[in-house]
Design a protein around this motif. Structure first.
Motif, mmCIF file in Angstrom:
data_model
loop_
_atom_site.group_PDB
_atom_site.id
_atom_site.type_symbol
_atom_site.label_atom_id
_atom_site.label_comp_id
_atom_site.label_asym_id
_atom_site.label_seq_id
_atom_site.Cartn_x
_atom_site.Cartn_y
_atom_site.Cartn_z
ATOM 1 N N SER A 195 0.764 -0.692 -0.096
ATOM 2 C CA SER A 195 0.125 -0.134 0.245
ATOM 3 C C SER A 195 0.252 1.503 -0.003
ATOM 4 O O SER A 195 1.961 1.594 0.434
ATOM 5 N N ALA A 196 0.567 2.529 -0.993
ATOM 6 C CA ALA A 196 1.269 3.362 -0.560
ATOM 7 C C ALA A 196 0.805 4.412 0.339
ATOM 8 O O ALA A 196 1.969 4.841 0.510
ATOM 9 N N ASP A 197 -0.105 4.108 0.781
ATOM 10 C CA ASP A 197 -0.495 4.727 2.541
ATOM 11 C C ASP A 197 1.140 4.437 3.709
ATOM 12 O O ASP A 197 1.263 5.388 4.271
ATOM 13 N N ILE A 198 1.447 2.905 2.968
ATOM 14 C CA ILE A 198 2.377 2.790 4.435
ATOM 15 C C ILE A 198 3.862 4.054 4.304
ATOM 16 O O ILE A 198 4.509 4.075 5.280
ATOM 17 N N TYR A 199 3.638 4.159 2.763
ATOM 18 C CA TYR A 199 5.290 4.747 2.179
ATOM 19 C C TYR A 199 4.996 6.297 2.557
ATOM 20 O O TYR A 199 5.868 7.062 3.433
ATOM 21 N N GLU A 200 3.046 7.177 2.647
ATOM 22 C CA GLU A 200 3.424 8.199 3.095
ATOM 23 C C GLU A 200 3.656 8.638 4.147
ATOM 24 O O GLU A 200 3.945 9.310 5.142
ATOM 25 N N ALA A 202 5.553 6.510 6.694
ATOM 26 C CA ALA A 202 6.844 6.724 6.814
ATOM 27 C C ALA A 202 7.215 8.198 6.489
ATOM 28 O O ALA A 202 8.376 8.528 7.131
ATOM 29 N N LYS A 203 6.699 8.635 5.338
ATOM 30 C CA LYS A 203 7.692 9.960 4.719
ATOM 31 C C LYS A 203 7.157 10.790 5.896
ATOM 32 O O LYS A 203 8.418 11.998 6.296
ATOM 33 N N ILE A 204 5.940 10.746 6.761
ATOM 34 C CA ILE A 204 5.307 11.921 7.711
ATOM 35 C C ILE A 204 6.400 11.368 9.034
ATOM 36 O O ILE A 204 6.661 12.358 9.682
ATOM 37 N N ASP A 205 7.060 10.803 9.499
ATOM 38 C CA ASP A 205 7.390 10.524 10.035
ATOM 39 C C ASP A 205 8.876 10.310 10.079
ATOM 40 O O ASP A 205 9.678 10.586 10.870
ATOM 41 N N GLY A 206 9.478 10.994 8.828
ATOM 42 C CA GLY A 206 10.697 11.280 8.531
ATOM 43 C C GLY A 206 11.536 10.259 7.729
ATOM 44 O O GLY A 206 12.847 10.153 7.692
ATOM 45 N N ALA A 207 11.229 9.264 7.200
ATOM 46 C CA ALA A 207 11.889 8.553 7.101
ATOM 47 C C ALA A 207 12.145 8.950 5.443
ATOM 48 O O ALA A 207 10.975 8.831 4.635
ATOM 49 N N GLY A 208 13.328 8.478 4.721
ATOM 50 C CA GLY A 208 13.542 8.501 3.565
ATOM 51 C C GLY A 208 13.376 7.887 2.860
ATOM 52 O O GLY A 208 12.292 6.414 2.938
ATOM 53 N N ALA A 209 13.702 7.851 1.016
ATOM 54 C CA ALA A 209 13.995 6.520 0.135
ATOM 55 C C ALA A 209 14.298 5.027 0.691
ATOM 56 O O ALA A 209 13.929 4.229 0.983
ATOM 57 N N LYS A 211 15.246 4.091 3.556
ATOM 58 C CA LYS A 211 14.893 3.474 4.977
ATOM 59 C C LYS A 211 14.202 2.860 4.453
ATOM 60 O O LYS A 211 12.963 1.277 5.050
ATOM 61 N N SER A 212 13.074 3.723 3.400
ATOM 62 C CA SER A 212 11.198 2.554 3.180
ATOM 63 C C SER A 212 11.873 1.875 2.460
ATOM 64 O O SER A 212 11.250 0.546 2.702
ATOM 65 N N PHE A 213 12.875 1.833 1.835
ATOM 66 C CA PHE A 213 12.893 0.217 0.807
ATOM 67 C C PHE A 213 13.700 -0.522 1.972
ATOM 68 O O PHE A 213 13.055 -2.423 1.724
ATOM 69 N N PHE A 214 14.115 -0.178 2.863
ATOM 70 C CA PHE A 214 15.097 -1.686 3.181
ATOM 71 C C PHE A 214 14.273 -2.140 4.892
ATOM 72 O O PHE A 214 13.957 -3.358 5.187
ATOM 73 N N TYR A 215 13.172 -0.852 5.060
ATOM 74 C CA TYR A 215 12.198 -1.177 6.444
ATOM 75 C C TYR A 215 10.510 -1.907 5.694
ATOM 76 O O TYR A 215 9.928 -1.921 6.931
ATOM 77 N N ILE A 216 10.293 -0.564 4.514
ATOM 78 C CA ILE A 216 9.066 -1.522 4.416
ATOM 79 C C ILE A 216 8.851 -2.034 3.007
ATOM 80 O O ILE A 216 8.097 -3.193 2.904
#
Length: 302
Positions: A195-200, A202-209, A211-216
Motif C-alpha cells: 500500500s502507498a499509504d505505508i510509504y506516506e 513513513a515519509k511523514i515520520d521522517g523516513a527517507g527513500a 529507509k523505506s526500501f529496507f524497512y518497508i
C-alpha cells in the motif's frame, strides 16, 4: 425404524458424492504417476545397473560402481564446479537486478505499460534461439559484442568462447539477460500489493527513500522473492539448453553443467546407468536446496 430407512439411502448417496471428485480425477492421477513417479523410480534403479550399451553393459546389478565413477571423473568435477558457480552467481544477480528492475517498472511515468511489455521480449525468446544468437554474438572474429566494445576501445579483440573463464562469464550474462525480466515482473506483481499509504506514513515520520526500501519494501516482498527464487534455482540447475546451444559444454568442458553431462552420457555415450547416477545426484542437490529455501521461508514467515 422408518427414520433409519429414510436416512440410510441419504447416507449412501452422500458417500457416493464424497468419492465422486476422486473418481473423476483418478485417470489424471494414474497418468501422472506413470509419467512422473515411474521414470523417477526407474532412474534410481538404473543408477545401480550396468547399462553402458556401447561398452558391453549387461544390465546386471552393478552396486555402487556408477557412483564410485563419479568421484574420479574429472568431467563431472568440472561440471559440478560450474553448476554451483553458475547457480550462485546467476541467482545473486537475478535477485539484486530483478528487484531493482521491478522497482523501476513500479514507478509512475509515461509509457510504463509499454515498457513492461517490451521488457519481457528476451524471456519470450526460446532458450535454444537465444543460445545460438549468443554464440554468434560472442564470436571472436565477427561477433557484435567485440564490435560494440571496439567502438569504445580502439583495437579491442577477445575470443570469448575460447577461454574457459570468459566463456563462463558469457553464459552467465546471456542467462541473466534472458530471465531477469521475468523475475522482475513476478516481483513487480508483489510490489503492487504494498500500500502507498505505508510509504506516506513513513515519509511523514521522517523516513527517507533508503529507509523505506529496507524497512518497508524488502520485508513486504521478501517472502515472494524467496519463493520465486526456489523455482528459478531449480531452473538454473536443470537447464542445459543455453550451454548446449551456445558453447556445447566447451571449452575443455568448462561450461558443462550437470544436466548437460547427463545428456551427453545418456544419448552420446549411451551409458544409461552412469547418466542415471548423475541424475540422482542432481536430484539430491535440488532436494537439499529446496529444503534450505523452504526452511528460510518458514523462518521469514515466523
Amino acid at each position: 425404524m422408518k427414520t433409519e430407512k429414510i436416512k440410510s439411502p441419504v447416507k449412501r448417496t452422500l458417500g457416493v458424492i464424497g468419492w465422486l471428485p476422486w473418481l473423476m480425477i483418478l485417470p489424471v492421477i494414474i497418468i501422472r504417476c506413470l509419467t512422473t513417479l515411474y521414470p523417477v523410480l526407474m532412474t534410481f534403479i538404473n543408477s545401480f545397473r550396468d547399462l553402458h550399451i556401447i561398452g558391453g553393459g549387461t544390465g546386471a546389478f552393478a552396486g555402487l560402481k556408477n557412483y564410485a565413477k563419479l568421484l574420479s571423473d574429472e568431467k563431472i568435477a568440472s561440471s559440478m564446479q560450474f553448476t554451483i558457480l553458475f547457480t550462485i552467481v546467476s541467482m545473486t544477480f537475478h535477485i539484486v537486478l530483478g528487484v531493482i528492475l521491478a522497482m523501476m517498472l513500479n514507478m509512475k511515468f509515461k509509457g510504463k505499460k509499454f515498457l513492461r511489455t517490451i521488457v519481457l521480449i528476451p524471456w519470450a525468446m526460446p532458450m535454444i534461439v537465444a543460445g545460438r544468437a549468443a554464440r554468434w554474438g560472442f564470436n571472436g572474429t565477427y561477433g557484435f559484442v567485440n564490435d560494440l566494445i571496439g567502438r569504445l576501445v580502439s583495437g579491442f579483440h577477445y575470443d570469448w568462447l575460447i577461454h574457459v573463464d570468459a566463456a563462463r562469464l558469457a553464459v552467465i550474462i546471456v542467462d541473466l539477460w534472458k530471465d531477469i525480466p521475468f523475475f522482475a515482473i513476478l516481483v513487480l506483481a508483489s510490489l503492487q500489493f504494498v500500500s502507498a499509504d505505508i510509504y506516506e506514513a513513513a515519509k511523514i515520520d521522517g523516513a527517507g527513500a533508503v529507509k523505506s526500501f529496507f524497512y518497508i519494501t524488502i520485508p513486504s516482498i521478501l517472502k515472494t522473492v524467496m519463493t520465486i527464487s526456489i523455482f528459478f534455482t531449480m531452473w538454473r540447475i536443470t537447464s542445459f539448453e543455453l550451454v548446449y546451444a551456445m558453447t556445447s559444454g566447451g571449452p575443455y568442458d568448462g561450461t558443462s553443467v550437470l544436466s548437460y553431462r547427463i545428456l551427453i552420457e545418456a544419448f552420446n555415450n549411451l551409458n544409461l546407468g552412469y547418466a542415471s547416477a548423475i541424475a540422482v545426484v542432481l536430484f539430491l542437490i535440488m532436494l537439499v536446496l529446496t529444503g534450505i529455501n523452504l526452511f528460510a521461508i518458514k523462518k521469514i514467515s515466523d
